[in-house]
Design a protein around this motif. Structure first.
Motif, short mmCIF file in Angstrom:
data_model
loop_
_atom_site.label_atom_id
_atom_site.label_comp_id
_atom_site.label_asym_id
_atom_site.label_seq_id
_atom_site.Cartn_x
_atom_site.Cartn_y
_atom_site.Cartn_z
N ASP A 102 0.47 -1.42 -0.07
CA ASP A 102 -0.20 -0.27 -0.01
C ASP A 102 0.67 1.11 0.12
OD1 ASP A 102 -3.56 -0.45 -0.03
OD2 ASP A 102 -2.86 -1.86 1.57
N SER A 168 -2.49 5.64 2.93
CA SER A 168 -1.65 4.61 2.26
C SER A 168 -1.69 3.27 3.79
CB SER A 168 -0.56 4.47 1.95
OG SER A 168 0.13 4.60 2.64
N ILE A 169 -1.24 4.13 4.79
CA ILE A 169 -1.75 3.34 5.94
C ILE A 169 -2.61 3.14 6.35
CG2 ILE A 169 -0.46 3.60 8.71
CD1 ILE A 169 2.15 5.69 7.45
N ALA A 172 -3.92 -0.02 4.52
CA ALA A 172 -3.31 -1.12 4.20
C ALA A 172 -3.82 -1.55 6.33
CB ALA A 172 -1.72 -0.47 5.44
N ALA A 186 4.09 -0.35 3.78
CA ALA A 186 3.41 0.57 3.09
C ALA A 186 4.07 1.44 2.96
CB ALA A 186 1.81 1.14 4.61
#
Length: 413
Positions: A102, A168-169, A172, A186
């Motif tokens: 991610d 993105s974290i 994830a 990530a």
């Protein structure tokens, strides 16, 4: 959602250093990564801003030449940070079908795109590189990380401006809770210190113009703040289910306990002055973490050093924490690193994670004249955190009204 997600590896490259430990050490030491730009194009285009926070370790000095030539600088930084993080995690043995990526960027391969345009105009279509599109596409970093590490669970890209890599974290976290992967790479990256972006950000009055003093230009929460300083680099976190990490005896930095993504629906560039979208993101991240505002011991603020943005964030935080916001140690680390755009949230997530692990809030440099309208507990020196369990949030907000927040907890309590 019930899986416990831990962080087992970190990597970072920015204006403060070429590794995560170097970034952390220089951040605590109060180093500024901003410096004059030495490129010919600064004078050629008569740019009104002549400084930025360029990464101190250039990718071509780390990667093999054939490898570097096939990657835009944004993907180069991503690969360098990911290789560090993977090694830091002990190069975990994981089924490729259970390894995901991610990853994020705000702009993507701007250097590749504009270099290709120059080549087309000056030398014709036959001289445009065949790899131009695979290098410039925003998902290039994620795709190349998937190739390099053999990640087959998924390879996904977030592009939400300056909120990208915390988003993105968050993605994830959700994907791991859904059972789609045991390990996720990530983070986020950006390499956009280019004449067109410098000119464009300067034109919209977003950049500081303190050309005579780059190292003091970024002044979050300060009365005289006049804009952000462009930065570049990447940061990566190796996220792992606790079960998988413990089974292989991995070291654990801390836990990713919650995250949230919201939208302002207010203005394409300006934040909601009431901070309603930002405050909802903080509340939702804490709710997902099973925590209350009273549990938060540290905040890594988005704090870009813009006149409007810093006030809006303070307004959002005060609506969540009330008067307690004045007692929580807050760090505004862009004052040191510059603003990495789509990569900045991942770097600040690394800092928030290390803050809870080491029990210290990093300093906010250049805070010599605090704005009385933003009376937060930010310090020009590292601030020790209280004893006991730690819970930190990191905020990222971006053009388009994007808000993303991640929450990290200490592991050894």
């Amino acid at each position: 959602m019930s899986k416990r997600i831990v962080v087992t590896g970190i990597g970072a490259t920015s204006a403060l250093g070429g590794t995560a430990p170097e970034n952390w050490q220089n951040l605590l030491a109060g180093v500024s990564g901003a410096r004059p730009l030495t490129h010919d194009w600064v004078a050629e285009y008569e740019l009104p801003v002549t400084f930025a926070a360029e990464a101190v370790v250039r990718p071509e000095t780390v990667l093999e030449r054939p490898q570097a030539k096939r990657l835009d600088p944004a993907s180069q930084f991503a690969l360098i940070a990911a290789m560090e993080a993977w090694a830091d995690a002990g190069a975990p043995e994981v089924d490729p079908d259970r390894l995901g990526v991610d990853f994020a960027t705000g702009i993507g391969g701007v250097w590749t795109l504009l270099d290709a345009w120059d080549t087309l105009r000056e030398k014709g279509p036959r001289r445009v590189m065949p790899m131009t599109v695979p290098m410039l596409m925003p998902n290039a970093a994620a795709g190349n990380l998937s190739l390099h590490f053999g990640a087959r669970a998924f390879s996904r890209t977030v592009a939400s401006a300056c909120a990208s890599s915390v988003e993105s974290i968050a993605s994830a976290y959700e994907h791991m809770q859904l059972g789609l992967a045991d390990v996720v790479i990530a983070g986020g990256t950006e390499s956009a210190i280019h004449p067109i972006t410098v000119a464009a950000f300067a034109s919209m009055q977003a950049l500081s113009r303190r050309n005579d003093s780059p190292e003091t230009a970024s002044r979050p929460f300060s009365l005289g703040r006049d804009g952000f300083v462009m930065g570049e680099g990447a940061a990566v976190l190796i996220l792992e289910t606790e079960e998988h990490a413990l089974a292989r005896g991995a070291k654990i930095y801390g836990r990713l306990v919650g995250s949230a993504v919201t939208a302002d629906s207010h203005h394409i560039t300006a934040p909601d002055p009431e901070g309603m979208g930002a405050s909802r993101a903080v509340r939702q991240a804490l709710e997902q973490a099973g925590a209350s505002p009273d549990d938060v011991t540290h905040i890594n603020a988005h704090a870009t050093s813009t006149p409007v943005g810093d006030v809006a964030e303070y307004t959002a935080l005060r609506s969540v924490f009330g008067e307690r916001v004045h007692d929580i140690p807050i760090s505004a680390t862009k004052a040191s690193t510059g603003h990495l755009l789509g990569g900045t949230g991942a770097l600040e997530a690394v800092f928030a994670l290390l803050a809870v692990k080491e029990r210290v809030a990093p300093p906010t440099i250049n805070l010599t004249e605090p704005d009385p309208d933003i009376p937060v507990k930010a310090s020009v020196e590292p601030q020790p955190l209280a004893e006991g369990p730690q819970l930190a949030i990191t905020n990222s907000f971006g053009f388009g009204g994007h808000n993303s927040v991640a929450a990290f907890a200490s592991y050894d309590d």
